[in-house]
Design a protein around this motif. Sequence first.
Motif, short mmCIF file in Angstrom:
data_model
loop_
_atom_site.label_atom_id
_atom_site.label_comp_id
_atom_site.label_asym_id
_atom_site.label_seq_id
_atom_site.Cartn_x
_atom_site.Cartn_y
_atom_site.Cartn_z
N SER A 6 -12.14 -47.45 15.33
CA SER A 6 -12.23 -46.17 16.04
C SER A 6 -11.66 -45.02 15.22
O SER A 6 -12.01 -43.86 15.42
CB SER A 6 -11.49 -46.25 17.38
N ALA A 7 -10.76 -45.35 14.28
CA ALA A 7 -10.09 -44.31 13.50
C ALA A 7 -9.63 -44.90 12.17
O ALA A 7 -9.52 -46.12 12.01
CB ALA A 7 -8.90 -43.74 14.26
N ALA A 8 -9.36 -44.01 11.22
CA ALA A 8 -8.90 -44.45 9.91
C ALA A 8 -7.94 -43.42 9.33
O ALA A 8 -8.16 -42.21 9.43
CB ALA A 8 -10.08 -44.65 8.95
N LEU A 9 -6.88 -43.91 8.72
CA LEU A 9 -5.96 -43.06 7.95
C LEU A 9 -6.64 -42.72 6.63
O LEU A 9 -6.91 -43.60 5.81
CB LEU A 9 -4.66 -43.81 7.69
N ASN A 10 -6.96 -41.45 6.45
CA ASN A 10 -7.62 -41.01 5.22
C ASN A 10 -6.54 -40.65 4.21
O ASN A 10 -5.96 -39.57 4.25
CB ASN A 10 -8.52 -39.81 5.50
N PRO B 206 5.64 -43.88 3.14
CA PRO B 206 5.45 -45.05 4.00
C PRO B 206 5.85 -44.80 5.45
O PRO B 206 5.18 -45.28 6.38
CB PRO B 206 6.36 -46.11 3.36
N ALA B 207 6.91 -44.02 5.67
CA ALA B 207 7.36 -43.75 7.04
C ALA B 207 6.34 -42.92 7.80
O ALA B 207 6.04 -43.20 8.98
CB ALA B 207 8.71 -43.03 7.01
N ALA B 208 5.78 -41.90 7.16
CA ALA B 208 4.78 -41.06 7.82
C ALA B 208 3.52 -41.84 8.14
O ALA B 208 2.94 -41.71 9.23
CB ALA B 208 4.45 -39.85 6.94
N ILE B 209 3.09 -42.67 7.20
CA ILE B 209 1.88 -43.49 7.42
C ILE B 209 2.11 -44.50 8.53
O ILE B 209 1.26 -44.70 9.40
CB ILE B 209 1.48 -44.18 6.11
N ALA B 210 3.27 -45.14 8.53
CA ALA B 210 3.59 -46.14 9.55
C ALA B 210 3.64 -45.51 10.94
O ALA B 210 3.20 -46.12 11.92
CB ALA B 210 4.92 -46.82 9.23
N ALA B 211 4.17 -44.29 11.02
CA ALA B 211 4.27 -43.62 12.32
C ALA B 211 2.89 -43.35 12.90
O ALA B 211 2.65 -43.55 14.10
CB ALA B 211 5.06 -42.33 12.18
N VAL B 212 1.96 -42.90 12.06
CA VAL B 212 0.61 -42.62 12.54
C VAL B 212 -0.11 -43.93 12.89
O VAL B 212 -0.79 -44.02 13.92
CB VAL B 212 -0.19 -41.83 11.49
N ALA B 213 0.05 -44.94 12.05
CA ALA B 213 -0.59 -46.23 12.32
C ALA B 213 -0.10 -46.82 13.65
O ALA B 213 -0.88 -47.41 14.41
CB ALA B 213 -0.32 -47.20 11.18
N GLY C 62 -4.93 -50.52 15.59
CA GLY C 62 -6.26 -50.95 15.19
C GLY C 62 -6.93 -50.04 14.17
O GLY C 62 -8.05 -50.34 13.72
N CYS C 63 -6.26 -48.94 13.81
CA CYS C 63 -6.88 -48.05 12.82
C CYS C 63 -6.88 -48.72 11.45
O CYS C 63 -6.06 -49.58 11.16
CB CYS C 63 -6.15 -46.71 12.77
N THR D 247 -12.61 -41.39 13.73
CA THR D 247 -11.70 -40.26 13.61
C THR D 247 -10.87 -40.36 12.34
O THR D 247 -10.33 -41.41 12.03
CB THR D 247 -10.77 -40.19 14.83
N ASN D 248 -10.77 -39.24 11.61
CA ASN D 248 -9.89 -39.15 10.45
C ASN D 248 -8.46 -38.90 10.92
O ASN D 248 -8.20 -37.92 11.63
CB ASN D 248 -10.32 -38.00 9.55
N LEU D 249 -7.54 -39.75 10.55
CA LEU D 249 -6.13 -39.57 10.86
C LEU D 249 -5.45 -39.01 9.60
O LEU D 249 -5.51 -39.62 8.54
CB LEU D 249 -5.48 -40.89 11.26
N LEU D 250 -4.80 -37.85 9.76
CA LEU D 250 -4.21 -37.17 8.61
C LEU D 250 -2.70 -37.15 8.75
O LEU D 250 -2.14 -36.33 9.49
CB LEU D 250 -4.74 -35.74 8.50
N PRO D 251 -2.00 -38.05 8.06
CA PRO D 251 -0.53 -38.05 8.13
C PRO D 251 0.04 -36.81 7.45
O PRO D 251 -0.62 -36.18 6.62
CB PRO D 251 -0.14 -39.33 7.38
N SER D 252 1.27 -36.46 7.79
CA SER D 252 1.89 -35.27 7.21
C SER D 252 2.19 -35.44 5.73
O SER D 252 2.32 -34.47 5.00
CB SER D 252 3.18 -34.93 7.96
N SER D 253 2.33 -36.68 5.29
CA SER D 253 2.56 -36.97 3.87
C SER D 253 2.12 -38.41 3.61
O SER D 253 1.74 -39.14 4.53
CB SER D 253 4.03 -36.79 3.50
N ARG D 254 2.18 -38.81 2.36
CA ARG D 254 1.81 -40.18 2.00
C ARG D 254 3.01 -41.12 1.96
O ARG D 254 2.92 -42.23 1.46
CB ARG D 254 1.10 -40.17 0.65
#
Length: 472
Positions: free
Chosen positions: A55-59, A89-96, A101-102, A80-87
């Motif tokens: 349904s969504a992906a971290l781009n 690991p903490a920012a990516i993990a928070a969005v995931a 399931g993204c 849906t494109n998921l755009l974390p505030s930065s690359r």
Amino acid sequence: MRAAPLQSPGEPAGRPLLVRDDPDAMLAWHQGKAVTVAGFLAEVAAVAERLPEASAALNLADDRYAFSVLFCALLWRGQTNLLPSSRSPAAIAAVAAAFPGCQEVDDADARSRLVTAHPEPLSWPRIAGGITALVACTSGTTGEPRCWPRSWDLACQAHAGSRLRLQSWFGSRFSVVATVPPQHMFGWEFTVLLPLQSEVCVHAGRPLFPADIAAALAEMPAPRVLVTTPLHLRTLAASGMALPPLAGILSATAPLDEELATIVETRLGAPVYEIYGSTETCAIASRRTIEGAWWQPMPGIRLRPGPEGCEVTAAFMQHSFWLGDLIELDATGERFRLIGRQQDLLEVAGKRMSLAALNRHLLAIPGVVDGVALQQAPGRGGVGRIAALVVAPGLDEATILDALRRQVDPVFLPRPLRRVAVLPRNDTGKLPRAVLLAMLQAGRPGTTDVQSEDEDRPAGRAAAAMDSPAAP
């Protein structure tokens, strides 16, 4: 699964993925060669076919062209494109964690099979306006990070005013080189969405060093526009590097002071325009910094001042947005001046100052390479101390405080003031507040504290401080 335009028979026509008439027009410059509109669409279609169901992906693509291919491929597939505030690991993990399931996609996922010619006939895909095109996440520079969804229809409408403003400055066709990442809303709007919704072409890279910026600009056809930040402009101005002729410069993510803007315009021979906006709203106003403090809203945008911030409205918005910036309208009601954030204002013994002003004075001290003042959490007495983290290799703390004391009232001097080797700025120069507070509290090796001689005075009243000399 074969990619197809996201349009069911009963739905309206939707919005086109690209607004272009010529399939052979240049859309991007990637790895030393021009990419045409037709070539781009063929690559998007090829990548979309191989995307797994989700349904969504971290781009997470770093290359701007790869990011754009993935963005459109995901949109084409209804993801849906998921755009974390930065690359980080903490920012990516928070969005995931917020989107179970993204999937994650990056530059490697954008490498499709070699496309030497676009298939015939190549239809221009149209995207259902109501699809959630992206979810943009804030960095937490002024508090807790938040995520903001945006439909394809709303994204295109929100950008329309900015596109008109840029066309009035640079014409309808120009080239863009950017130092900001595509995941940040400033970078996304002006280096990803803009080429899709206009005749603008974009460089795929993200040059940071002056020589690399010059090289990237040299690869692009004139007229050229540089999309960047005050942090990068400061480095560029200090370098003395000559650049190919520029039509203009766009700056955002932090306030740009008039002195630096004047230096940049003089040395580079191009007008510097600031963009004001937020993750919630996209760009909503602009100004040419050297012409004064008044901002002009983008076409269709209205701002109304309030006691805790300002209300932003537009015909295309489903509801208004309240931003934390205090504003003052001019006599016509058509322009506004930024006063500061409500939580940025300090009031001590009847005296007022903003943390933004304190930051400007701090950065103006000769020998200070970088620095930030912020308000700590309230302690005894219900107020929080003003503190500062400073990068100044050749200065000691007492010298920095003495220089600052000559510019500001002693009640606003930071205590403690701590020297550090580097500030933890993200890709756009922002400083997450939680990280700054942790640095102050940790007493890391190699840092030193100095207490102001005015420590017995009250620190003033303010809520969460600005992250840096920055605005949204």
